[in-house]
Design a protein around this motif. Structure first.
Motif, PDB file in Angstrom:
ATOM      1  N   LEU A   1      -2.322   4.277   3.039  1.00 56.49           N
ATOM      2  CA  LEU A   1      -1.911   3.013   3.327  1.00 56.49           C
ATOM      3  C   LEU A   1      -0.512   3.457   3.707  1.00 56.49           C
ATOM      4  O   LEU A   1       0.091   2.881   4.646  1.00 56.49           O
ATOM      5  CB  LEU A   1      -1.899   2.067   2.134  1.00 56.49           C
ATOM      6  CG  LEU A   1      -0.981   0.900   2.443  1.00 56.49           C
ATOM      7  CD1 LEU A   1      -1.874  -0.019   3.391  1.00 56.49           C
ATOM      8  CD2 LEU A   1      -0.986   0.152   1.043  1.00 56.49           C
ATOM      9  N   ILE A   2       0.041   4.118   3.073  1.00 52.90           N
ATOM     10  CA  ILE A   2       1.755   4.554   3.186  1.00 52.90           C
ATOM     11  C   ILE A   2       1.785   5.082   4.638  1.00 52.90           C
ATOM     12  O   ILE A   2       2.800   4.913   5.524  1.00 52.90           O
ATOM     13  CB  ILE A   2       2.268   5.316   2.072  1.00 52.90           C
ATOM     14  CG1 ILE A   2       2.479   4.692   0.823  1.00 52.90           C
ATOM     15  CG2 ILE A   2       3.525   5.788   2.490  1.00 52.90           C
ATOM     16  CD1 ILE A   2       2.591   5.465  -0.295  1.00 52.90           C
ATOM     17  N   ARG A   3       0.687   5.866   5.035  1.00 53.02           N
ATOM     18  CA  ARG A   3       0.771   6.834   6.234  1.00 53.02           C
ATOM     19  C   ARG A   3       0.506   5.811   7.325  1.00 53.02           C
ATOM     20  O   ARG A   3       0.640   6.369   8.390  1.00 53.02           O
ATOM     21  CB  ARG A   3      -0.084   7.744   6.159  1.00 53.02           C
ATOM     22  CG  ARG A   3       0.641   9.076   5.182  1.00 53.02           C
ATOM     23  CD  ARG A   3      -0.234  10.276   5.500  1.00 53.02           C
ATOM     24  NE  ARG A   3      -2.061  10.136   5.344  1.00 53.02           N
ATOM     25  CZ  ARG A   3      -2.752  10.088   4.331  1.00 53.02           C
ATOM     26  NH1 ARG A   3      -2.039  10.382   3.166  1.00 53.02           N
ATOM     27  NH2 ARG A   3      -4.019  10.000   4.244  1.00 53.02           N
ATOM     28  N   GLY A   4      -0.282   4.550   7.114  1.00 50.61           N
ATOM     29  CA  GLY A   4      -0.932   3.810   7.926  1.00 50.61           C
ATOM     30  C   GLY A   4      -2.130   4.360   8.505  1.00 50.61           C
ATOM     31  O   GLY A   4      -2.304   4.060   9.839  1.00 50.61           O
ATOM     32  N   ASP A   5      -3.122   5.069   7.758  1.00 46.42           N
ATOM     33  CA  ASP A   5      -4.154   5.907   8.232  1.00 46.42           C
ATOM     34  C   ASP A   5      -5.363   5.091   7.671  1.00 46.42           C
ATOM     35  O   ASP A   5      -5.778   5.389   6.637  1.00 46.42           O
ATOM     36  CB  ASP A   5      -4.156   7.333   7.549  1.00 46.42           C
ATOM     37  CG  ASP A   5      -5.258   8.118   8.175  1.00 46.42           C
ATOM     38  OD1 ASP A   5      -6.149   7.440   8.589  1.00 46.42           O
ATOM     39  OD2 ASP A   5      -5.315   9.146   7.872  1.00 46.42           O
ATOM     40  N   TRP A   6      -5.799   4.214   8.523  1.00 42.74           N
ATOM     41  CA  TRP A   6      -6.992   3.458   7.930  1.00 42.74           C
ATOM     42  C   TRP A   6      -8.345   3.895   7.769  1.00 42.74           C
ATOM     43  O   TRP A   6      -8.894   3.624   6.927  1.00 42.74           O
ATOM     44  CB  TRP A   6      -7.021   2.214   8.921  1.00 42.74           C
ATOM     45  CG  TRP A   6      -5.902   1.091   8.613  1.00 42.74           C
ATOM     46  CD1 TRP A   6      -4.516   1.095   9.290  1.00 42.74           C
ATOM     47  CD2 TRP A   6      -5.375   0.305   7.850  1.00 42.74           C
ATOM     48  NE1 TRP A   6      -3.915   0.192   9.086  1.00 42.74           N
ATOM     49  CE2 TRP A   6      -4.564  -0.320   7.900  1.00 42.74           C
ATOM     50  CE3 TRP A   6      -6.119   0.186   6.609  1.00 42.74           C
ATOM     51  CZ2 TRP A   6      -3.863  -1.266   7.023  1.00 42.74           C
ATOM     52  CZ3 TRP A   6      -5.737  -0.781   5.530  1.00 42.74           C
ATOM     53  CH2 TRP A   6      -4.431  -1.424   5.864  1.00 42.74           C
TER      54      TRP A   6
END
Length: 364
Positions: A77-82
């Motif tokens: 989530l922190i990386r924005g990697d869904w």
């Protein structure tokens, strides 16, 4: 007013999730050690993620949701990697569920309103196979995600997509699914509706009107009863958000499924339509229900009589029963009031303690 959900990385590598209406001030408090609790002895801390909401309830729900996530899923989530978020969710044994009337998010990622139920599908007792949700030419990834969320709330996991407008997978579906990753991960794509329902013996086309096709018409409740009593695969078919199912789509179905609805406004969004059908199906499925709180045994009559007598004594000393000729009627009204709630033993004792304190106040 804005409310923030945030994630801090602590000095020991662990994560802390919280919410606030003043992000800058709250982070400074964590850094300074002004807040007792988890982060106090794990400083320094680093802000690694934040989300903005317009409603505190939405922020609280998002905070509860993220707190339950594994470190691996939080890092995704922190990386924005869904995609990684979905991958990390596959091994989760439990599923958050909520009734979602909509989103108040302001920054383009779906919010997650109150989650009032938590359950696990009971695989050994749940009828199999479960019905399939078929979305025909869906337009928005966000709506596909919301439909997946609606499905999993009520134990449905098999989604089929017919020619989704923006292709598949769609990055907008993951955030809107709010953790229903198992549905999105297993979604299958077909070119035509005929292909998507080829293995189904019972196909229900959801529409508010017959669109020129003469077929039996059932409600969601009737369709659910039929599915539970039928053999072979079943499918609920939903049309595009803008226009609904075309006549040729409806013609493929065995029956038309519709609901009594306001004739002046017969428009349901995709997730609402899915949740109507999924809920009716779930009522006969073995889903674990929320824990029912034991309200306790009702108090015995003599306990109520003691409480009522205590009330009357205090009120007589306070001069409440005036004029005297109205006292019997007033006491009768008081008795009706105090016997109506169905007090249990603990409640009677608690209220009598309150009355005793009022009758004999003392300094603390």
């Amino acid at each position: 007013m804005s409310f923030w959900v945030y994630i801090l990385r602590c000095a020991d590598g662990s994560y802390y999730t919280g919410h606030t209406d003043d992000l800058e001030r709250r982070i400074a408090q964590h850094q300074a050690g002004e807040l007792p609790g988890y982060t106090h002895d794990r400083r320094p801390v680093t802000l690694v993620f934040s989300e903005n909401f317009t409603d505190r309830i939405d922020a609280l729900e998002r905070e509860r949701q993220v707190k339950d996530w594994s470190p691996k899923k939080k890092e995704a989530l922190i990386r924005g990697d869904w995609n990684a978020v979905s991958e990390a969710a596959r091994s989760r044994p439990r599923v958050s569920a909520s009734l979602d009337p909509g989103s108040n998010r302001t920054d383009g990622i779906a919010a997650h309103p109150i989650s009032s139920v938590r359950f696990e599908p009971v695989e050994n007792n749940m009828p199999t196979p479960t019905p399939i949700i078929v979305l025909v030419r869906p337009q928005l990834g966000e709506n596909i995600g919301k439909a997946a969320r609606a499905m999993l709330n009520f134990g449905l996991t098999e989604m089929r997509l017919v020619s989704p407008r923006d292709g598949w997978p769609n990055p907008d579906a993951g955030p809107a699914a709010a953790g229903a990753d198992v549905v999105l991960d297993g979604a299958q794509v077909y070119e035509t509706l005929a292909d998507a329902v080829a293995d189904c013996a019972h196909v229900y086309a959801t529409t508010v009107r017959k669109r020129g096709v003469t077929k039996p018409v059932v409600t969601p409740d009737e369709a659910a009863r039929e599915i539970h009593g039928a053999t072979g695969r079943s499918a609920y078919v939903f049309g595009p958000e803008r226009s609904g199912l075309e006549t040729d789509d409806v013609a493929l179905a065995r029956k038309i499924l519709t609901v009594p609805i306001n004739p002046e406004f017969g428009s349901l969004n995709l997730a609402q339509a899915v949740i109507l059908c999924a809920y009716e199906w779930s009522k006969q499925a073995a889903l674990t229900q929320p824990t029912v709180t034991d309200l306790g045994e009702p108090a015995a009559q003599d306990e109520l009589e003691g409480m009522i007598g205590q009330f009357e004594t205090l009120l007589e000393h306070a001069g409440y029963f005036f004029p005297p000729d109205r006292a019997p009627a007033t006491k009768r009204t008081l008795r009706n009031l105090l016997t109506k709630p169905g007090w249990n033993h603990l409640e009677v004792r608690t209220l009598r303690g309150v009355l005793s304190a009022l009758g004999k106040p003392r300094a603390r």
